[in-house]
Design a protein around this motif. Sequence first.
Motif, mmCIF file in Angstrom:
data_model
loop_
_atom_site.group_PDB
_atom_site.id
_atom_site.type_symbol
_atom_site.label_atom_id
_atom_site.label_comp_id
_atom_site.label_asym_id
_atom_site.label_seq_id
_atom_site.Cartn_x
_atom_site.Cartn_y
_atom_site.Cartn_z
ATOM 1 N N VAL A 165 -3.455 1.857 -1.892
ATOM 2 C CA VAL A 165 -4.550 2.811 -1.710
ATOM 3 C C VAL A 165 -5.349 2.865 -3.005
ATOM 4 C CG1 VAL A 165 -5.182 5.186 -1.158
ATOM 5 C CG2 VAL A 165 -3.124 4.173 -0.135
ATOM 6 N N TRP A 166 -6.683 2.790 -2.886
ATOM 7 C CA TRP A 166 -7.568 2.848 -4.047
ATOM 8 C C TRP A 166 -8.600 3.939 -3.821
ATOM 9 C CZ3 TRP A 166 -5.303 -1.329 -2.089
ATOM 10 C CH2 TRP A 166 -4.672 -2.218 -2.967
ATOM 11 N N ASP A 167 -8.864 4.707 -4.860
ATOM 12 C CA ASP A 167 -9.897 5.740 -4.839
ATOM 13 C C ASP A 167 -11.083 5.223 -5.647
ATOM 14 O OD1 ASP A 167 -11.546 7.917 -4.983
ATOM 15 O OD2 ASP A 167 -10.126 9.235 -6.000
ATOM 16 N N LEU A 168 -12.161 4.864 -4.956
ATOM 17 C CA LEU A 168 -13.357 4.352 -5.613
ATOM 18 C C LEU A 168 -14.379 5.477 -5.710
ATOM 19 C CD1 LEU A 168 -13.677 0.918 -3.749
ATOM 20 C CD2 LEU A 168 -12.371 1.460 -5.829
ATOM 21 N N GLY A 169 -14.087 6.438 -6.567
ATOM 22 C CA GLY A 169 -14.991 7.556 -6.753
ATOM 23 C C GLY A 169 -15.219 8.345 -5.476
ATOM 24 N N GLY A 170 -14.158 8.595 -4.736
ATOM 25 C CA GLY A 170 -14.252 9.354 -3.506
ATOM 26 C C GLY A 170 -14.206 8.515 -2.250
ATOM 27 N N LEU A 171 -14.509 7.242 -2.356
ATOM 28 C CA LEU A 171 -14.354 6.327 -1.223
ATOM 29 C C LEU A 171 -12.945 5.746 -1.284
ATOM 30 C CD1 LEU A 171 -15.576 4.679 1.175
ATOM 31 C CD2 LEU A 171 -16.122 2.916 -0.529
ATOM 32 N N ARG A 172 -12.172 5.967 -0.239
ATOM 33 C CA ARG A 172 -10.796 5.468 -0.216
ATOM 34 C C ARG A 172 -10.741 4.112 0.489
ATOM 35 N NH1 ARG A 172 -6.679 9.618 2.274
ATOM 36 N NH2 ARG A 172 -8.132 9.377 4.031
ATOM 37 N N VAL A 173 -10.052 3.171 -0.140
ATOM 38 C CA VAL A 173 -9.782 1.878 0.473
ATOM 39 C C VAL A 173 -8.267 1.751 0.644
ATOM 40 C CG1 VAL A 173 -9.945 -0.625 0.265
ATOM 41 C CG2 VAL A 173 -11.831 0.812 -0.540
ATOM 42 N N ILE A 174 -7.860 1.467 1.861
ATOM 43 C CA ILE A 174 -6.442 1.300 2.164
ATOM 44 C C ILE A 174 -6.214 -0.135 2.614
ATOM 45 C CG2 ILE A 174 -4.529 1.982 3.657
ATOM 46 C CD1 ILE A 174 -5.692 4.744 3.827
ATOM 47 N N ALA A 175 -5.289 -0.825 1.959
ATOM 48 C CA ALA A 175 -4.934 -2.189 2.331
ATOM 49 C C ALA A 175 -3.666 -2.174 3.167
ATOM 50 C CB ALA A 175 -4.724 -3.045 1.080
ATOM 51 N N LEU A 176 -3.739 -2.799 4.323
ATOM 52 C CA LEU A 176 -2.572 -3.005 5.176
ATOM 53 C C LEU A 176 -2.144 -4.459 5.099
ATOM 54 C CD1 LEU A 176 -3.515 -1.051 8.443
ATOM 55 C CD2 LEU A 176 -1.958 -0.328 6.626
ATOM 56 N N ASP A 177 -0.902 -4.717 5.455
ATOM 57 C CA ASP A 177 -0.374 -6.077 5.464
ATOM 58 C C ASP A 177 -0.081 -6.460 6.910
ATOM 59 O OD1 ASP A 177 0.961 -8.461 5.192
ATOM 60 O OD2 ASP A 177 2.195 -7.799 3.500
ATOM 61 N N SER A 178 -0.987 -7.245 7.493
ATOM 62 C CA SER A 178 -0.802 -7.662 8.882
ATOM 63 C C SER A 178 -0.074 -8.990 9.002
ATOM 64 C CB SER A 178 -2.166 -7.758 9.594
ATOM 65 O OG SER A 178 -3.011 -8.707 8.960
#
Length: 302
Positions: free
Chosen positions: A123-136
Amino acid sequence: MVAASFSLGQHPPARRTIVHLSDTHLLGGDRLLGGVYDTAGHLTRTMEAITRLGIAPDALVFTGDLTDVGEPEAYRALRALVEPVAAELGAPVIWVAGNHDERPAMRRELLDGAASEDPVTGVWDLGGLRVIALDSSVPGWHHGEVDAAQREWLAAELATPAPLGTLLALHHPPLPSHIPLFDILELRDQPLLAEVLAGTDVRGILAGHLHYSTSGTFAGIPVNVSAATCYTMNLQRPPAEVNGMDAGQSFHLVHVYDDTITHAVVPVLDAPTGDFFSEEWVERMAALSPEERLEQFSRKRR
């Protein structure tokens, strides 16, 4: 660049900007993929194209198949090509696992972690924008899955909304494909993932895997697939005859606004362009009133 700091139209500047790349398929020893595709050379040219954008992106997101067979040497080569550019741009790199990746080597060589078969998530917080990486990725297989443990973890993360919403990044796109080979290698159990995403703040899904750019919706959420940097699929053939070609490499430039997200396909190629528009031209337009700008540039001259 001047154009990134203000707007000459009715929309304000983007709140966040992301560079979305996919399917680098690096091999150790600078070997050619299939004896044909110069994956390291294509990635080098792609990184050069990113620097020519003249922007400071909030992140570089690589949606899987980082290497072709999971070689430790290939992950080290990937870091050597990408991390100096990311450092120069001041942008974090978000690595997502794909079906051609091997979790133990990826964790050890790319993430400086302990080697294990555990899913590679983050999980990354880019100044309020959250990016979540999943492993498919599914160890030992090429189709995709988001297992029950990941779905439970994802639901817990999404329980609290992010100020600017969430982008989900995974390798296998939850979209139909008209190409038989990708139908077999699709993301399985998609309805179970849709249940987790229902009612959350997920605004978009970034994916790869297909080696061509496409878009659609999943559970009402926009999905955008970035084409590969290594080789792309020749779609000007019947579906059963679609194969790879050493052309059309590109990445996506993602602009996140308050009420929408755009995904621009940026080609990686050497081609002459005109020289009419420039920063100086934008500065001249910015100095005019909206009405003057329309008079100068919109009115047709007979």
